[in-house]
Scaffold this motif. Structure first.
Motif, mmCIF file in Angstrom:
data_model
loop_
_atom_site.group_PDB
_atom_site.id
_atom_site.type_symbol
_atom_site.label_atom_id
_atom_site.label_comp_id
_atom_site.label_asym_id
_atom_site.label_seq_id
_atom_site.Cartn_x
_atom_site.Cartn_y
_atom_site.Cartn_z
ATOM 1 N N ASN A 1 -18.660 7.387 54.776
ATOM 2 C CA ASN A 1 -18.064 8.229 55.825
ATOM 3 C C ASN A 1 -17.627 7.416 57.050
ATOM 4 O O ASN A 1 -17.113 7.975 58.004
ATOM 5 N N ARG A 2 -17.828 6.102 57.018
ATOM 6 C CA ARG A 2 -17.361 5.218 58.093
ATOM 7 C C ARG A 2 -16.307 4.236 57.559
ATOM 8 O O ARG A 2 -16.087 3.183 58.147
ATOM 9 N N THR A 3 -15.680 4.609 56.448
ATOM 10 C CA THR A 3 -14.647 3.777 55.836
ATOM 11 C C THR A 3 -13.367 4.603 55.755
ATOM 12 O O THR A 3 -13.387 5.726 55.256
ATOM 13 N N ILE A 4 -12.288 4.038 56.286
ATOM 14 C CA ILE A 4 -11.045 4.795 56.477
ATOM 15 C C ILE A 4 -9.864 4.088 55.814
ATOM 16 O O ILE A 4 -9.953 2.930 55.424
ATOM 17 N N THR A 5 -8.751 4.797 55.724
ATOM 18 C CA THR A 5 -7.526 4.202 55.200
ATOM 19 C C THR A 5 -6.904 3.277 56.247
ATOM 20 O O THR A 5 -7.170 3.404 57.445
ATOM 21 N N TRP A 6 -6.064 2.378 55.773
ATOM 22 C CA TRP A 6 -5.384 1.415 56.643
ATOM 23 C C TRP A 6 -4.236 2.131 57.345
ATOM 24 O O TRP A 6 -3.100 2.166 56.894
ATOM 25 N N ASP A 7 -4.538 2.739 58.467
ATOM 26 C CA ASP A 7 -3.586 3.474 59.295
ATOM 27 C C ASP A 7 -3.943 3.146 60.742
ATOM 28 O O ASP A 7 -5.084 3.372 61.157
ATOM 29 N N TRP A 8 -3.006 2.598 61.495
ATOM 30 C CA TRP A 8 -3.336 2.082 62.822
ATOM 31 C C TRP A 8 -3.812 3.163 63.787
ATOM 32 O O TRP A 8 -4.636 2.890 64.667
ATOM 33 N N ASP A 9 -3.339 4.389 63.650
ATOM 34 C CA ASP A 9 -3.852 5.467 64.503
ATOM 35 C C ASP A 9 -5.327 5.723 64.199
ATOM 36 O O ASP A 9 -6.144 5.876 65.109
ATOM 37 N N ASN A 10 -5.666 5.767 62.899
ATOM 38 C CA ASN A 10 -7.071 5.967 62.511
ATOM 39 C C ASN A 10 -7.934 4.787 62.938
ATOM 40 O O ASN A 10 -9.081 4.960 63.375
ATOM 41 N N ILE A 11 -7.407 3.577 62.805
ATOM 42 C CA ILE A 11 -8.156 2.378 63.194
ATOM 43 C C ILE A 11 -8.395 2.377 64.700
ATOM 44 O O ILE A 11 -9.501 2.084 65.164
ATOM 45 N N ALA A 12 -7.381 2.743 65.472
ATOM 46 C CA ALA A 12 -7.547 2.810 66.929
ATOM 47 C C ALA A 12 -8.619 3.834 67.304
ATOM 48 O O ALA A 12 -9.452 3.580 68.184
ATOM 49 N N ASN B 1 -5.219 -11.636 56.214
ATOM 50 C CA ASN B 1 -4.156 -12.239 57.015
ATOM 51 C C ASN B 1 -3.124 -11.200 57.445
ATOM 52 O O ASN B 1 -2.638 -11.218 58.584
ATOM 53 N N LEU B 2 -2.783 -10.276 56.544
ATOM 54 C CA LEU B 2 -1.843 -9.203 56.893
ATOM 55 C C LEU B 2 -2.441 -8.281 57.955
ATOM 56 O O LEU B 2 -1.757 -7.883 58.903
ATOM 57 N N PHE B 3 -3.716 -7.940 57.812
ATOM 58 C CA PHE B 3 -4.399 -7.064 58.770
ATOM 59 C C PHE B 3 -4.396 -7.696 60.159
ATOM 60 O O PHE B 3 -4.037 -7.056 61.143
ATOM 61 N N VAL B 4 -4.757 -8.964 60.233
ATOM 62 C CA VAL B 4 -4.783 -9.664 61.517
ATOM 63 C C VAL B 4 -3.376 -9.733 62.108
ATOM 64 O O VAL B 4 -3.174 -9.456 63.290
ATOM 65 N N GLY B 5 -2.400 -10.075 61.281
ATOM 66 C CA GLY B 5 -1.022 -10.167 61.761
ATOM 67 C C GLY B 5 -0.487 -8.840 62.256
ATOM 68 O O GLY B 5 0.110 -8.757 63.329
ATOM 69 N N GLN B 6 -0.718 -7.780 61.490
ATOM 70 C CA GLN B 6 -0.235 -6.464 61.902
ATOM 71 C C GLN B 6 -0.953 -5.968 63.146
ATOM 72 O O GLN B 6 -0.365 -5.276 63.973
ATOM 73 N N SER B 7 -2.217 -6.338 63.303
ATOM 74 C CA SER B 7 -2.962 -5.871 64.480
ATOM 75 C C SER B 7 -2.357 -6.415 65.767
ATOM 76 O O SER B 7 -2.443 -5.774 66.814
ATOM 77 N N LYS B 8 -1.730 -7.569 65.681
ATOM 78 C CA LYS B 8 -1.110 -8.164 66.869
ATOM 79 C C LYS B 8 0.175 -7.439 67.262
ATOM 80 O O LYS B 8 0.641 -7.575 68.385
ATOM 81 N N HIS B 9 0.735 -6.681 66.333
ATOM 82 C CA HIS B 9 2.000 -5.994 66.579
ATOM 83 C C HIS B 9 1.849 -4.480 66.453
ATOM 84 O O HIS B 9 2.790 -3.787 66.113
ATOM 85 N N SER B 10 0.654 -4.000 66.707
ATOM 86 C CA SER B 10 0.406 -2.566 66.634
ATOM 87 C C SER B 10 -0.121 -2.099 67.973
ATOM 88 O O SER B 10 -0.341 -2.886 68.875
ATOM 89 N N LYS B 11 -0.353 -0.804 68.076
ATOM 90 C CA LYS B 11 -0.906 -0.259 69.307
ATOM 91 C C LYS B 11 -2.427 -0.247 69.299
ATOM 92 O O LYS B 11 -3.047 0.344 70.164
ATOM 93 N N THR B 12 -3.015 -0.928 68.341
ATOM 94 C CA THR B 12 -4.467 -0.955 68.232
ATOM 95 C C THR B 12 -5.059 -1.818 69.345
ATOM 96 O O THR B 12 -4.701 -2.985 69.480
ATOM 97 N N PRO B 13 -5.965 -1.239 70.130
ATOM 98 C CA PRO B 13 -6.463 -1.908 71.329
ATOM 99 C C PRO B 13 -7.682 -2.806 71.082
ATOM 100 O O PRO B 13 -8.771 -2.518 71.531
ATOM 101 N N PHE B 14 -7.493 -3.885 70.354
ATOM 102 C CA PHE B 14 -8.587 -4.827 70.154
ATOM 103 C C PHE B 14 -8.021 -6.195 69.829
ATOM 104 O O PHE B 14 -6.848 -6.332 69.504
ATOM 105 N N SER B 15 -8.857 -7.211 69.959
ATOM 106 C CA SER B 15 -8.442 -8.539 69.532
ATOM 107 C C SER B 15 -9.332 -8.953 68.378
ATOM 108 O O SER B 15 -10.516 -8.636 68.353
#
Length: 136
Positions: free
Chosen positions: A112-123, A20-34
């Motif tokens: 090697n395809r698993t990353i930390t919770w960082d919106w720049d890395n996720i983007a 729920n936090l991940f989904v909520g934060q994704s709506k208020h981040s610069k991450t380009p996905f829905s």
């Protein structure tokens, strides 16, 4: 594609709050996905659940696996990863809930395809997913 669709796979029994936090934060981040919250809202017989989830994953551009400390026991997550692979849907993971590079990962997810919770890395991972698998 301007707004890639991501299916979020997570351990319902242990990581619902983080999802729920991940989904909520994704709506208020610069991450380009829905994020499509297409999890089953009711208990279904296994065969119905598998058909429903496989169809939903197939409509997405990627599968994002939220990897908590108890992923070894999350059999549904491993099934979702297998469904994504069958449909050529690219996959990456994000460590959550105190999990890290020493934590167990679900079957089928590469370290090697698993990353930390960082919106720049996720983007960056999302951009990469859009060049792989069925998105080529």
């Amino acid at each position: 594609m301007a707004d890639p669709r991501a299916f979020i796979s997570f351990d319902f029994d242990h990581n619902l709050t983080e999802k729920n936090l991940f989904v909520g934060q994704s709506k208020h981040s610069k991450t380009p996905f829905s994020i499509q919250d297409w999890s089953s809202k009711a208990s279904l017989p296994q065969s119905q659940w598998e058909a429903l989830i496989k169809s939903k994953i197939g409509k997405c551009n990627m599968l994002i696996v939220l990897c908590g400390k108890t992923m070894a026991s999350a059999t549904g997550v491993s099934k979702e990863i297998a469904m994504a692979k069958e449909q050529d849907v690219p996959i990456f993971g994000v460590y959550i809930g105190g999990a890290n590079t020493t934590s167990n990962l679900p079957s089928g997810l590469q370290r090697n395809r698993t990353i930390t919770w960082d919106w720049d890395n996720i983007a960056a991972a999302i951009d990469q997913m859009m060049t792989e698998g069925k998105n080529k």
